[in-house]
Design an enzyme around this catalytic site. Structure first.
Site, PDB file in Angstrom:
ATOM      1  N   TYR A 100      40.490  43.830  45.478  1.00 31.10           N
ATOM      2  CA  TYR A 100      40.499  45.157  44.851  1.00 31.10           C
ATOM      3  C   TYR A 100      40.713  46.201  45.928  1.00 31.10           C
ATOM      4  CZ  TYR A 100      38.291  49.459  43.072  1.00 31.10           C
ATOM      5  OH  TYR A 100      38.017  50.758  42.722  1.00 31.10           O
ATOM      6  N   GLU A 183      45.653  52.703  43.015  1.00 33.55           N
ATOM      7  CA  GLU A 183      44.776  51.530  42.939  1.00 33.55           C
ATOM      8  C   GLU A 183      45.552  50.266  42.610  1.00 33.55           C
ATOM      9  OE1 GLU A 183      40.788  52.004  40.964  1.00 33.55           O
ATOM     10  OE2 GLU A 183      41.575  50.459  39.641  1.00 33.55           O
TER      11      GLU A 183
END
Ligand code: GDP
Ligand code: MN
Length: 361
Positions: A100, A183
């Site tokens: 992530y 992201e």
């Protein structure tokens, strides 16, 4: 403005981040090709602006024989209430590990901040809650055009070096696109290298012009109209329309509505020194919100003249009751004009709000 996954992925690819091969379809008919032309395994992803899309059924796996049927199913579905208008069909990656990475701005430090987790994927929120140290973060001077190497190493820990490179490339996207958020979750390793399996990019609304984006899709038509008049306007889903001057007074009005058990339909700050025409546009705009049953006008006359406000309210001729609290410059004259036309006026914001909550039940 939030970009959809397929749009964000194009920008990521421009900076050299690897993305899976895929096609975008906006109609079921566009993808009715024989199964032999599809890769062995695909991922079919609804292009909707919805968090937790995978868990909500917006990401489906299929083999080459089931692409069309699975795509049709997705086109006919809604993801958390949002109809699926576009889907992305991608070659399925052979994922080895999911990381992530997220870049945003730390407003306290006034610096970009990068968050990274070794265990990425759909459970990142739970992971972050359960294990405080699951997410590492670094921040650094916004004047640097690359993330310093020592910070990349600190951030990415044992992840392969190519992950570090991708994080830096993502930072380039973040800067070039005037992003508030960039992201990748999951950022994955595969036998063919590192890929962005998903992509999220939010552009700062103040930079849309510079980014060549003419229309902010995140705004409603009314919010766009308000932008033209220079109002600060946010549409909500309650039944009490709100018009105030100054963000503080307008916010206080919203708070009071909530306090008395009502629901605001909007936030509209007409700004300082509003003349009758501005007020008229404001009232008409708020009256146009479908859920509005009553409008509260709460204005303090400083440079704003209350007689001008009154004229604006009268000129707007709203089809719903308008309850007014005006105080300050020329308030007497304003009240006289309004009472001639039968408008309801009360002395304090407490009273106007209470009254509005009563009216809407
Ligand atoms: P989100 O729920 O909107 O964040 O959707 P994602 O695009 O992140 O996909 C959700 C999950 O589907 C990911 O965390 C992966 O586990 C899985 N996934 C997505 N793309 C692929 C792929 O190409 N191959 C495999 N094996 N899994 C994938
Ligand atoms: Mn994701």
């Amino acid at each position: 403005m939030k970009l959809l996954e397929y749009e964000a992925k194009q920008f990521f690819a421009q900076e050299g981040i690897r993305i899976p091969k895929g096609i975008l379809a906006s109609k079921y008919e566009e993808i009715c090709t024989p199964s032999s032309t599809w890769p062995e395994n695909v991922v079919i992803k609804a292009q909707v602006d919805v968090g937790g899309r995978g868990k909500a059924g917006g990401v489906l796996m299929a083999d080459h024989t089931a692409v069309i049927e699975t795509a049709r199913k997705l086109f006919n579905s809604t993801i958390k209430g949002v109809p699926v208008q576009r889907i992305l069909i991608e070659e399925r990656l052979a994922i080895q590990h999911e990381y992530y990475v997220s870049i945003t701005i730390d407003r306290t430090k006034k610096q970009p901040v990068i968050l990274f987790a070794e265990a990425g994927g759909m459970d990142i929120e739970e992971t972050a809650h359960a294990k405080k140290d699951a997410i590492r973060s670094v921040s650094f001077s916004p004047l640097l055009s690359d993330v310093p190497g020592f910070l990349l190493r600190e951030l990415c820990g044992n992840a392969p070096a190519e992950i570090q490179k991708t994080v830096n490339q993502l930072y380039h996207v973040f800067c070039k696109k005037d992003a508030l958020l960039a992201e990748i979750n999951p950022l994955v390793t595969t036998p063919d290298g590192v890929y962005a399996a998903d992509a999220k990019l939010i552009i700062d609304d103040n930079c849309l012009d510079r980014q060549g984006i003419a229309v902010n899709r995140d705004l409603t038509d009314r919010e766009r109209e308000a932008e033209k008049h220079g109002f600060s306007f946010v549409e909500m889903d309650g039944s009490i329309g709100v018009i105030g001057n100054g963000a503080g007074l307008t916010m206080a009005t919203l708070d009071l509505i909530e306090y008395y058990g009502g629901r605001a339909a909007d936030f509209l700050d007409v700004g300082g020194g509003a003349d009758s025409e501005r007020v008229m546009h404001a009232v008409r705009l708020v009256a146009g919100v479908p859920s509005v049953k009553v409008i509260v006008v709460n204005l303090l006359g400083g440079i704003t003249r209350c007689d001008e406000v009154a004229r604006g309210i009268i000129a707007a001729g709203a089809p719903v009751p308008v309850i007014v609290r005006i105080a300050g410059t020329n308030a007497e004259e304003g009240r006289r004009l309004l009472s001639e036309k039968g408008y309801e006026m009360l002395d304090t914001m407490d009273h106007v709000v209470k009254k509005a909550v009563e009216v809407t039940g």
